[in-house]
Scaffold this active site. Structure first.
Site, PDB file in Angstrom:
ATOM      1  N   LYS A 111     -40.038  62.918  44.807  1.00 18.46           N
ATOM      2  CA  LYS A 111     -40.079  63.074  47.193  1.00 18.46           C
ATOM      3  C   LYS A 111     -41.281  64.593  46.973  1.00 18.46           C
ATOM      4  O   LYS A 111     -42.126  63.522  47.856  1.00 18.46           O
ATOM      5  CB  LYS A 111     -38.978  62.939  47.446  1.00 18.46           C
ATOM      6  CG  LYS A 111     -38.183  61.975  47.448  1.00 18.46           C
ATOM      7  CD  LYS A 111     -37.486  61.580  48.531  1.00 18.46           C
ATOM      8  CE  LYS A 111     -36.584  60.421  48.673  1.00 18.46           C
ATOM      9  NZ  LYS A 111     -35.559  59.985  49.733  1.00 18.46           N
ATOM     10  N   LYS A 194     -38.719  52.929  40.822  1.00 16.89           N
ATOM     11  CA  LYS A 194     -37.641  52.318  40.687  1.00 16.89           C
ATOM     12  C   LYS A 194     -38.367  51.307  42.502  1.00 16.89           C
ATOM     13  O   LYS A 194     -39.154  51.625  43.058  1.00 16.89           O
ATOM     14  CB  LYS A 194     -36.503  53.421  41.643  1.00 16.89           C
ATOM     15  CG  LYS A 194     -35.429  53.339  42.516  1.00 16.89           C
ATOM     16  CD  LYS A 194     -35.214  54.171  42.794  1.00 16.89           C
ATOM     17  CE  LYS A 194     -35.768  55.464  43.744  1.00 16.89           C
ATOM     18  NZ  LYS A 194     -35.097  55.467  44.750  1.00 16.89           N
ATOM     19  N   LYS A 197     -37.560  51.951  49.150  1.00 21.01           N
ATOM     20  CA  LYS A 197     -38.049  51.265  50.818  1.00 21.01           C
ATOM     21  C   LYS A 197     -39.130  51.995  51.183  1.00 21.01           C
ATOM     22  O   LYS A 197     -40.655  52.060  52.124  1.00 21.01           O
ATOM     23  CB  LYS A 197     -37.519  52.156  51.523  1.00 21.01           C
ATOM     24  CG  LYS A 197     -35.752  51.502  51.969  1.00 21.01           C
ATOM     25  CD  LYS A 197     -34.889  52.646  53.065  1.00 21.01           C
ATOM     26  CE  LYS A 197     -33.338  52.918  53.028  1.00 21.01           C
ATOM     27  NZ  LYS A 197     -32.676  53.763  52.378  1.00 21.01           N
TER      28      LYS A 197
HETATM   29  P1  TYM Z   1     -31.011  55.394  50.329  1.00 22.26           P
HETATM   30  O1  TYM Z   1     -30.421  55.311  50.960  1.00 22.26           O
HETATM   31  O2  TYM Z   1     -31.837  55.559  48.656  1.00 22.26           O
HETATM   32  O3  TYM Z   1     -29.876  53.782  49.119  1.00 22.26           O
HETATM   33  C1  TYM Z   1     -29.042  53.628  49.852  1.00 22.26           C
HETATM   34  C2  TYM Z   1     -27.578  53.406  48.284  1.00 22.26           C
HETATM   35  O4  TYM Z   1     -29.142  52.217  47.198  1.00 22.26           O
HETATM   36  C3  TYM Z   1     -29.596  52.560  46.389  1.00 22.26           C
HETATM   37  N1  TYM Z   1     -30.182  52.063  46.015  1.00 22.26           N
HETATM   38  C4  TYM Z   1     -30.612  51.790  44.835  1.00 22.26           C
HETATM   39  N2  TYM Z   1     -29.828  50.627  44.305  1.00 22.26           N
HETATM   40  C5  TYM Z   1     -30.754  50.227  42.567  1.00 22.26           C
HETATM   41  N3  TYM Z   1     -31.840  49.771  42.673  1.00 22.26           N
HETATM   42  C6  TYM Z   1     -33.167  50.603  43.605  1.00 22.26           C
HETATM   43  N4  TYM Z   1     -33.977  50.738  43.537  1.00 22.26           N
HETATM   44  C7  TYM Z   1     -31.924  50.799  44.655  1.00 22.26           C
HETATM   45  N5  TYM Z   1     -32.590  52.084  45.637  1.00 22.26           N
HETATM   46  C8  TYM Z   1     -31.671  52.673  46.426  1.00 22.26           C
HETATM   47  C9  TYM Z   1     -28.657  54.145  45.964  1.00 22.26           C
HETATM   48  O5  TYM Z   1     -28.526  54.402  44.644  1.00 22.26           O
HETATM   49  C10 TYM Z   1     -28.044  54.302  46.763  1.00 22.26           C
HETATM   50  O6  TYM Z   1     -26.851  53.477  46.520  1.00 22.26           O
HETATM   51  N6  TYM Z   1     -28.532  60.265  48.934  1.00 22.26           N
HETATM   52  C11 TYM Z   1     -28.226  58.938  49.355  1.00 22.26           C
HETATM   53  C12 TYM Z   1     -27.333  58.434  50.202  1.00 22.26           C
HETATM   54  C13 TYM Z   1     -26.320  59.090  50.612  1.00 22.26           C
HETATM   55  C14 TYM Z   1     -24.754  59.168  49.412  1.00 22.26           C
HETATM   56  C15 TYM Z   1     -23.841  60.029  50.590  1.00 22.26           C
HETATM   57  C16 TYM Z   1     -24.253  58.166  48.808  1.00 22.26           C
HETATM   58  C17 TYM Z   1     -26.245  60.903  51.426  1.00 22.26           C
HETATM   59  N7  TYM Z   1     -25.302  60.531  51.191  1.00 22.26           N
HETATM   60  C18 TYM Z   1     -23.205  60.328  49.785  1.00 22.26           C
HETATM   61  C19 TYM Z   1     -23.209  58.181  47.919  1.00 22.26           C
HETATM   62  C20 TYM Z   1     -22.464  58.971  48.632  1.00 22.26           C
HETATM   63  C21 TYM Z   1     -29.865  57.550  49.527  1.00 22.26           C
HETATM   64  O7  TYM Z   1     -30.532  58.586  49.809  1.00 22.26           O
HETATM   65  O8  TYM Z   1     -29.171  56.414  49.444  1.00 22.26           O
END
Ligand code: TYM
Length: 333
Positions: A111, A194, A197
């Protein structure tokens, strides 16, 4: 009953990656666990978010989660900034985690890119806040996509170091739940990247609110190779784009890549892509409609989120109070 925590950033429209890697797997877990589902706006502002857009996207994310089957009556759906415990515990964890640990985080490196000096300090300590999210509830299972694996290892390191330093068996170990054949959905333009968004190319992803024509077009244009689909998963080695589309198909039909290839092996992408597009539309269209229906009554969504935050506080506040006592803070009052 094991307690589950997971979060999703309201930093844009959720993608097919978020849906297949996370949200779709969350729904059935609700039958056998106590779940906390969190829209993580504190995480979102680690990169610039226009305030009005952030507020709108937070509500929209809640609506999408509800539309996908998150049940706010039996479980807790809430917004991270509504529960102060997250930020309070994150500060303590900033003082537990080591710089060396954070320096190894590949997501930060991705990032931040070349412009490391210019990114926010929040982006750097982001994994500490994630650890706080989970551990403020003593949650032990965390369903996420594969990209979050390293962050959860760090959360376990923080929990262990805290327990060691303060000589208390206080924070439990966390088990990542990385589920299904689409735990890592890849970009439609590049099977080695990957789906995200924040990718500048909208053609690289399916957004959960894309209409049928847009989905069909994006799938038609998705990068593939010239060979037909193999009949067995071994034939997908070194074919990242083919593997990605088969994984998506398998996840959407709740089967395995082997089962998809047993049925569709031998077909070219000219035949397979329209089937995949139709399948996507049949799954995503009802979600988009239900999301729109829910968004017609924003006050109802806000009330659900307020009630969720109150329930989340009731769990987290005593745990954070005990953490503060262990650290040696005088009790407030
Ligand atoms: P975020 O908002 O990027 O994504 C949310 C969830 O979607 C999954 N994900 C994917 N899975 C498969 N293929 C992809 N291309 C893909 N893109 C996103 C992510 O693995 C995630 O499960 N840091 C985390 C949010 C968070 C969190 C937490 C998660 C904050 N605190 C505590 C678990 C526990 C994040 O940025 O997710």
């Amino acid at each position: 009953m094991a307690r589950i925590f997971s979060g999703i950033q309201p930093s844009g429209i959720p993608t097919l990656g978020n849906y297949l890697g996370a949200i779709r797997n969350w729904v059935p877990l609700q039958d056998e666990h106590e779940c906390l589902w969190c829209v993580v706006d504190l995480h979102a502002i680690t990169v610039w978010q226009e305030p009005a857009a952030l507020a709108r996207q937070t509500r929209e994310m809640a609506a999408v989660l509800l539309a996908c089957g998150i049940d706010p009556a039996r479980h807790v759906l809430f917004v991270q900034s509504h529960v102060r415990a997250h930020a309070q515990l994150a500060w303590i964890f900033n003082c537990v985690a080591r710089l060396g640990w954070l320096n190894r985080m590949t997501q930060f490196k991705d990032k931040a890119g070349k412009d490391r000096e210019a990114v926010s300090a929040g982006l750097y300590v982001y994994p500490n806040l994630m650890a706080a999210d989970i551990l403020a509830y003593h949650a032990t299972k965390v369903p996420v996509g594969d990209d979050q694996r390293q962050h959860l290892e760090l959360a376990n390191d923080i929990a262990q170091k805290f327990n060691h330093d303060y000589d208390a068996a206080f924070f439990p170990p966390i088990e990542p739940l990385i589920l299904g054949p689409a735990a890592r959905v890849m970009s439609l333009r590049d099977g080695t990247k990957k789906m995200s968004k924040s990718d500048p190319s909208d053609q690289s992803r399916i957004n959960l609110n894309d209409d049928a024509d847009t989905i069909a077009l994006k799938i038609r244009r998705a990068k593939t190779d010239a060979d037909p689909l193999p009949s067995e998963p071994e034939g997908l080695a070194n074919r990242p784009e083919a593997r990605n589309l088969v994984g998506i198909y398998a996840a959407l039909t709740s089967t395995t890549p082997s089962a998809v290839l047993a049925e569709h092996g031998g077909k070219g992408f000219g035949a397979f892509k329209p089937l995949l597009a139709d399948l996507l539309v049949s799954v995503l269209d009802p979600i988009a409609r239900e999301t729109d229906r829910l968004l017609a009554d924003p006050a109802e969504i806000d009330a659900t989120l307020r009630a969720g935050a109150a329930r989340a506080r009731a769990i987290a506040d005593p745990i954070v109070a005990e953490t503060e006592r262990l650290v040696g803070f005088l009790p407030p009052r």
